[in-house]
Design an enzyme around this catalytic site. Structure first.
Site, short mmCIF file in Angstrom:
data_model
loop_
_atom_site.label_atom_id
_atom_site.label_comp_id
_atom_site.label_asym_id
_atom_site.label_seq_id
_atom_site.Cartn_x
_atom_site.Cartn_y
_atom_site.Cartn_z
N HIS A 126 0.87 -1.18 0.00
CA HIS A 126 0.00 0.00 0.00
C HIS A 126 0.91 1.23 0.00
O HIS A 126 1.73 1.41 0.89
CB HIS A 126 -0.91 0.00 1.23
CG HIS A 126 -1.87 -1.14 1.25
ND1 HIS A 126 -2.12 -1.91 2.38
CD2 HIS A 126 -2.66 -1.67 0.28
CE1 HIS A 126 -3.01 -2.84 2.10
NE2 HIS A 126 -3.36 -2.71 0.84
N GLU A 150 1.76 3.78 3.08
CA GLU A 150 2.22 3.25 4.37
C GLU A 150 3.73 3.42 4.44
O GLU A 150 4.50 2.51 4.14
CB GLU A 150 1.78 1.78 4.50
CG GLU A 150 0.25 1.67 4.51
CD GLU A 150 -0.26 0.24 4.50
OE1 GLU A 150 -1.49 0.07 4.52
OE2 GLU A 150 0.55 -0.71 4.48
N HIS A 183 3.47 -3.25 7.01
CA HIS A 183 2.36 -2.35 6.73
C HIS A 183 2.15 -1.38 7.89
O HIS A 183 2.67 -1.58 8.99
CB HIS A 183 1.06 -3.15 6.55
CG HIS A 183 0.99 -3.95 5.30
ND1 HIS A 183 0.23 -3.57 4.21
CD2 HIS A 183 1.60 -5.11 4.94
CE1 HIS A 183 0.37 -4.47 3.24
NE2 HIS A 183 1.19 -5.42 3.67
N GLU A 230 1.67 -5.22 11.10
CA GLU A 230 1.00 -3.91 11.19
C GLU A 230 1.73 -3.10 12.25
O GLU A 230 1.82 -3.51 13.41
CB GLU A 230 -0.47 -4.08 11.55
CG GLU A 230 -1.29 -4.81 10.49
CD GLU A 230 -1.54 -3.97 9.24
OE1 GLU A 230 -1.27 -2.75 9.28
OE2 GLU A 230 -2.02 -4.53 8.24
#
Length: 331
Positions: free
Chosen positions: A59, A62, A151, A215
């Site tokens: 993404h 990010e 991420h 994450e």
């Protein structure tokens, strides 16, 4: 510093390097594999047998993990970070990174395990290319295979840094890998219960790597990641690259484990998620509450005790998950 160490700079500029292979003074080999992709090989006779895939920017907005990989690669190219593992650095969606967007047309992290064949356009082609690069990298037999896909999240989180452990048939979670995640600063691990279409799911299911989606906090623009503390992850990645890690298979250090109970799927444009936009990942939900509905009588109520929500997003395309219900788990 060697020019190939400036992978992010080249990626942001959309340029190819003049030299595709360079050697550091210590004999580390840097090889350009394509846009946003660089392979690092240890000096002759110093390979410890690990193949480490480090990806970020699947993404494009990010940026904290992109900056982290950029810093590590600079250290390798300057000779400041020794290399004992074979490493592939990947910036996943260069076009989205250049635009500062999560994606331009399609979410690349929902296009793996062959899903890209159902789409057209540059992002589908990029997902196919990432599969090809990962497959070639992990093609050498009898080596340790490890993939961290880095991420940051759209929303804030009650548990700021956590990992998703993709499902693989007949494979139990590795205590060594869980301990590594704990040492890297992960506060929780979510054990998935079925096949998926993410990048880490592809490398675990198809390429037999130990693979994780990490994450690491909330997504912010380049240069605005001072609040994202990746110091422990940086130390762990440096240890893995340099081969200096001392494995502690039982050092889970209070790591919280969760398992997927259900996925909330958005089927139609009538879908409604009954959560405020401010609700954070790992918010505990009241048993019996109506969580979502999708018209024609399709409703999701919270049935599980201690259920929490992660990745709530009603704006996903039809057919994709709009949230995951998780519950506490123990090994």
């Amino acid at each position: 510093m060697l020019a190939l160490g400036k992978l992010l700079e080249l990626t942001l500029a959309g340029r190819e390097p003049a030299e595709k292979i360079q050697l550091t003074q210590g004999g580390v080999r840097l090889r350009w594999m394509g846009e946003g992709a660089l392979e690092v090989r240890p000096p002759e006779g110093q390979d410890n047998g690990m193949d480490l895939l480090l990806s970020a920017g699947i993404h494009g907005n990010e940026t904290a993990p992109i900056e982290l990989l950029d810093e590590l690669l600079h250290e390798v190219a300057r000779g400041d970070l020794k290399v004992r593992a074979r490493v592939l650095f990947l910036f996943g969606n260069p076009e989205a990174i250049r635009h500062g967007e999560r994606y331009l047309k399609h979410d690349v992290n929902r296009m793996f395990n062959g899903r890209h064949e159902q789409y057209s356009g540059n992002e589908a082609l990029r997902a196919h290319e990432l599969e090809r690069l990962a497959s070639a990298f992990f093609s050498v037999p009898e080596r340790t295979r490890l993939h961290y896909d880095l991420h940051t999240a759209i929303r804030g989180s009650r548990i700021e840094q956590f990992a998703l452990y993709p499902f693989r048939q007949d494979c139990e979670p590795s205590r060594l890998e869980l301990a590594r995640l704990s040492e890297a600063g992960m506060q929780a691990v979510l054990l998935q219960n079925k096949t998926s279409i993410t990048f880490s799911a592809y490398t675990r299911e198809q390429l037999a790597a130990e693979a994780f989606t990490l994450e690491l906090g909330k997504a912010r623009p380049f240069g605005q990641n001072q609040q994202v503390d990746l110091s422990r992850l940086r130390i762990k990645l440096s240890e893995l690259i340099a081969g200096t890690e001392v494995p502690q298979a039982d050092a889970l250090n209070g790591l919280q484990l969760f398992r997927v109970s259900r996925e909330i799927i958005k089927y139609t444009d009538a879908f409604q998620l009954h959560l405020a936009a401010s609700v954070e990942n790992f918010t505990e939900l009241e048993q019996g509450m109506l969580l979502a509905d999708d018209g024609q009588g399709k409703r999701w109520k919270v049935e599980e005790q201690g259920a929490r929500i992660i990745f709530p997003n009603p704006k996903v395309a039809n057919g994709l998950r709009a949230g995951i219900l998780v519950v506490p788990h123990s090994l």
